[in-house]
Scaffold this motif. Structure first.
Motif, PDB file in Angstrom:
ATOM      1  N   ASN A  22       1.177   9.464   6.610  1.00  0.00           N
ATOM      2  CA  ASN A  22       0.484  10.115   5.492  1.00  0.00           C
ATOM      3  C   ASN A  22      -0.943  10.497   5.911  1.00  0.00           C
ATOM      4  O   ASN A  22      -1.477   9.930   6.841  1.00  0.00           O
ATOM      5  CB  ASN A  22       0.419   9.178   4.278  1.00  0.00           C
ATOM      6  CG  ASN A  22       1.788   8.945   3.650  1.00  0.00           C
ATOM      7  OD1 ASN A  22       2.096   7.849   3.214  1.00  0.00           O
ATOM      8  ND2 ASN A  22       2.625   9.965   3.628  1.00  0.00           N
ATOM      9  N   ARG A  27       1.561   2.173  -1.766  1.00  0.00           N
ATOM     10  CA  ARG A  27       0.640   3.083  -1.096  1.00  0.00           C
ATOM     11  C   ARG A  27      -0.131   3.911  -2.106  1.00  0.00           C
ATOM     12  O   ARG A  27       0.246   3.986  -3.277  1.00  0.00           O
ATOM     13  CB  ARG A  27       1.392   3.988  -0.113  1.00  0.00           C
ATOM     14  CG  ARG A  27       2.411   4.868  -0.759  1.00  0.00           C
ATOM     15  CD  ARG A  27       3.371   5.430   0.261  1.00  0.00           C
ATOM     16  NE  ARG A  27       4.193   6.438  -0.365  1.00  0.00           N
ATOM     17  CZ  ARG A  27       4.011   7.740  -0.202  1.00  0.00           C
ATOM     18  NH1 ARG A  27       3.066   8.190   0.554  1.00  0.00           N
ATOM     19  NH2 ARG A  27       4.783   8.584  -0.827  1.00  0.00           N
ATOM     20  N   SER A  79      13.480  12.182  -4.900  1.00  0.00           N
ATOM     21  CA  SER A  79      12.383  11.538  -4.186  1.00  0.00           C
ATOM     22  C   SER A  79      11.942  10.308  -4.977  1.00  0.00           C
ATOM     23  O   SER A  79      11.953  10.313  -6.208  1.00  0.00           O
ATOM     24  CB  SER A  79      11.213  12.515  -4.046  1.00  0.00           C
ATOM     25  OG  SER A  79      10.037  11.801  -3.754  1.00  0.00           O
ATOM     26  N   LYS A  80      11.535   9.234  -4.249  1.00  0.00           N
ATOM     27  CA  LYS A  80      11.109   8.008  -4.929  1.00  0.00           C
ATOM     28  C   LYS A  80       9.649   8.098  -5.352  1.00  0.00           C
ATOM     29  O   LYS A  80       9.171   7.303  -6.149  1.00  0.00           O
ATOM     30  CB  LYS A  80      11.313   6.793  -4.019  1.00  0.00           C
ATOM     31  CG  LYS A  80      12.790   6.474  -3.803  1.00  0.00           C
ATOM     32  CD  LYS A  80      12.989   5.205  -2.983  1.00  0.00           C
ATOM     33  CE  LYS A  80      14.442   4.850  -2.863  1.00  0.00           C
ATOM     34  NZ  LYS A  80      15.139   5.556  -1.775  1.00  0.00           N
ATOM     35  N   THR A  81       8.906   9.054  -4.793  1.00  0.00           N
ATOM     36  CA  THR A  81       7.467   9.104  -5.067  1.00  0.00           C
ATOM     37  C   THR A  81       7.001  10.392  -5.746  1.00  0.00           C
ATOM     38  O   THR A  81       5.900  10.453  -6.249  1.00  0.00           O
ATOM     39  CB  THR A  81       6.678   8.944  -3.738  1.00  0.00           C
ATOM     40  OG1 THR A  81       7.188   9.898  -2.800  1.00  0.00           O
ATOM     41  CG2 THR A  81       6.809   7.561  -3.184  1.00  0.00           C
ATOM     42  N   GLU A  82       7.844  11.438  -5.745  1.00  0.00           N
ATOM     43  CA  GLU A  82       7.428  12.717  -6.332  1.00  0.00           C
ATOM     44  C   GLU A  82       8.555  13.252  -7.216  1.00  0.00           C
ATOM     45  O   GLU A  82       9.719  12.901  -7.007  1.00  0.00           O
ATOM     46  CB  GLU A  82       7.173  13.751  -5.225  1.00  0.00           C
ATOM     47  CG  GLU A  82       6.055  13.398  -4.281  1.00  0.00           C
ATOM     48  CD  GLU A  82       6.096  14.248  -3.015  1.00  0.00           C
ATOM     49  OE1 GLU A  82       5.239  15.113  -2.847  1.00  0.00           O
ATOM     50  OE2 GLU A  82       7.036  14.068  -2.214  1.00  0.00           O
ATOM     51  N   TRP A 138      -5.020   8.296   2.737  1.00  0.00           N
ATOM     52  CA  TRP A 138      -4.024   7.364   2.201  1.00  0.00           C
ATOM     53  C   TRP A 138      -4.083   6.037   2.941  1.00  0.00           C
ATOM     54  O   TRP A 138      -4.470   5.983   4.096  1.00  0.00           O
ATOM     55  CB  TRP A 138      -2.608   7.934   2.363  1.00  0.00           C
ATOM     56  CG  TRP A 138      -2.307   9.045   1.412  1.00  0.00           C
ATOM     57  CD1 TRP A 138      -2.768  10.329   1.512  1.00  0.00           C
ATOM     58  CD2 TRP A 138      -1.511   8.985   0.227  1.00  0.00           C
ATOM     59  NE1 TRP A 138      -2.301  11.063   0.455  1.00  0.00           N
ATOM     60  CE2 TRP A 138      -1.523  10.275  -0.350  1.00  0.00           C
ATOM     61  CE3 TRP A 138      -0.782   7.966  -0.393  1.00  0.00           C
ATOM     62  CZ2 TRP A 138      -0.838  10.568  -1.526  1.00  0.00           C
ATOM     63  CZ3 TRP A 138      -0.105   8.253  -1.553  1.00  0.00           C
ATOM     64  CH2 TRP A 138      -0.135   9.546  -2.116  1.00  0.00           C
ATOM     65  N   THR A 154       6.846   1.355  -4.291  1.00  0.00           N
ATOM     66  CA  THR A 154       8.226   1.747  -4.006  1.00  0.00           C
ATOM     67  C   THR A 154       8.977   0.529  -3.482  1.00  0.00           C
ATOM     68  O   THR A 154       8.352  -0.482  -3.137  1.00  0.00           O
ATOM     69  CB  THR A 154       8.310   2.863  -2.935  1.00  0.00           C
ATOM     70  OG1 THR A 154       8.068   2.266  -1.658  1.00  0.00           O
ATOM     71  CG2 THR A 154       7.298   3.968  -3.179  1.00  0.00           C
ATOM     72  N   ILE A 175       1.252   3.620  -5.939  1.00  0.00           N
ATOM     73  CA  ILE A 175       2.688   3.876  -5.900  1.00  0.00           C
ATOM     74  C   ILE A 175       3.385   2.637  -5.338  1.00  0.00           C
ATOM     75  O   ILE A 175       3.121   2.221  -4.209  1.00  0.00           O
ATOM     76  CB  ILE A 175       3.005   5.114  -5.027  1.00  0.00           C
ATOM     77  CG1 ILE A 175       2.270   6.333  -5.596  1.00  0.00           C
ATOM     78  CG2 ILE A 175       4.503   5.374  -4.978  1.00  0.00           C
ATOM     79  CD1 ILE A 175       2.314   7.535  -4.694  1.00  0.00           C
TER      80      ILE A 175
END
Ligand code: MG
Length: 448
Positions: A99, A11, A416-419, A103, A6, A4
């Motif tokens: 996290n 991450r 959300s930027k990741t989900e 992770w 961002t 990911i």
């Protein structure tokens, strides 16, 4: 699972998203971006995969002709501090913060100890998509020096706070580092302040509770604070940039309270100043800025946005309310958990009040946080939210997502930027107004 990327870093789960090869190549590109002969500080938290990724980061940088100052396991704030104090050209922090243990992540730091600006991250992402690993010639390979900077960081931190005042107060504190990098700094900091400290979950790399310090994960800390009659409980996440507080009565406080107490104290002592927080931070920061005669700026969510705005406007203090992160730019430009702990003790000592009493004096708001699955495309949700705000005569702010506010209630809605989720935050002095507004936002977001 994929890596990911961002605007705030990369991450993934170790071995299933993030691994040595990817990290080595990204560090190599970062090193080439900085240029051969540059100096980069590298450090990590206590995750087992950090040991492997450290080798990969160092290899990537040395191969780019960059020199490395490796500070080993250290809190994120200590690494950021070292970038600034040693005049390094950059830093790489290997930590997935709060996290879960599987992770890991890289945070990249630029000159002056600031996280790379999201625009700089975007440039790196583009290079990462197209460029491979490249080595300089054998005679131009960089050098690595391994240095423990924790003691020097502590000495500098102690010169920043009122040691005499804190030492004289005879505080008793319980500290929960949960096996994180804070274990190497915060217990020694508190001892230097003549605080009687009980440290729990103190074995580095042994994660006893969930890594994010929240009310439901800090029950042990809360119990030890009350059973030992301590004045306060402190909890860090794994890289110790955050600090969550537990009152002498065992109550775990929302994380923005840490920032609010420090901000109020610093602005009072300086007779005003400039405060920077993100758009998701409580309205109590507006109230505090007003009562202390300070100017307030709000940025998109993300430490990099806050830190860069702070540098731009010459801020006195700032941070991210939602995750207990305090930034005092006179010390360095990152969120600092150990510094926040010392500042909280200074506030308690100088005001002569318990944590509960200090919290009672803060403005009170009712906050609701909900995540909804993203069922419609964000652009149409955004358009509908803006027209709802205009219909209700609310102020519409598009700094990050959509922020709608009037005098009674405000809400922030952002993807959300990741989900594939929409995050909703609503706040009001009146709990029923907050509930009503949340329901209205949910209807717009789901298109119902
Ligand atoms: Mg963290």
């Amino acid at each position: 699972m994929t890596l990911i990327f961002t605007p705030l870093g990369i991450r993934g789960i170790f071995g299933d998203g993030i691994d040595s090869l990817l990290v080595e190549r990204l560090s190599n590109i970062f090193g080439r971006e900085l240029g051969a002969g540059s100096l980069v500080v590298v450090g990590r938290d206590t995750r087992p995969s950090g040991y492997v990724l450290d080798k990969a980061v160092v290899s990537g940088l040395l191969s780019a002709g960059v020199n490395v100052m490796n500070v080993g396991i250290a809190p994120t704030p200590t690494i950021e501090w070292a970038v600034e104090r040693y005049g390094a050209d950059g830093g790489v922090i290997i930590s997935a913060s709060h996290n879960p243990p599987e992770w890991n992540a890289l945070k990249l730091i630029g000159r002056g100890g600031l996280l790379l600006h999201p625009d700089e991250m975007e440039r790196l992402r583009k290079r990462f998509e197209t460029e491979g690993f490249r080595s300089v010639s054998w005679k131009d390979v960089g050098m690595e020096e391994v240095v423990d900077v924790t003691e020097e960081y502590l000495v500098d931190l102690l010169s920043y706070v009122d040691v005499d005042r804190i030492s004289g107060a005879g505080f008793k504190v319980v500290l929960d580092v949960n096996g994180g990098a804070g274990a190497y700094v915060t217990p020694y900091l508190l001892q230097s302040l003549d605080v009687r400290v009980n440290t729990i979950n103190s074995s580095p790399g042994v994660f006893v509770r969930e890594l994010e310090p929240r009310p439901d994960t800090l029950r042990d800390l809360s119990r030890v604070v009350t059973s030992t009659g301590s004045d306060v409980g402190f909890a860090h996440d794994t890289d110790a940039d955050r600090l969550t507080l537990v009152t002498e009565k065992g109550e775990v406080l929302p994380e923005d309270v840490t920032l609010a107490l420090v901000v109020d104290y610093v602005l009072e002592r300086r007779g005003g100043g400039i405060l920077v927080v993100n758009v998701a931070s409580s309205r109590m920061f507006d109230d505090i800025a007003k009562r202390r005669g300070a100017k307030i700026y709000r940025t998109p969510v993300g430490e990099a946005y806050v830190a860069h705005r702070m540098r731009e406007v010459g801020a006195t203090v700032g941070g991210e309310g939602s995750c207990g992160g305090v930034i005092l730019p006179d010390f360095h430009m990152g969120r600092d958990g150990p510094l926040a702990a010392a500042m909280i003790l200074e506030v308690m000592a100088s005001r002569g009040k318990s944590v509960s009493q200090l919290v009672d004096e803060l403005p009170k708001y009712h906050t609701l946080r909900v995540n909804l699955p993203r069922q419609r495309d964000w652009e149409s949700v955004r358009r509908d939210l803006i027209s709802m705000g205009e219909r209700r005569g609310m102020e519409v702010d598009l700094t990050d997502g959509v922020r709608l506010s009037d005098l009674e209630v405000w809400g922030l809605i952002r993807p959300s930027k990741t989900e594939p989720k929409i995050r909703i935050l609503v706040e009001s002095e009146d709990p029923s107004k907050a509930e009503e507004f949340l329901e209205e936002i949910k209807r717009v977001v789901t298109g119902g």
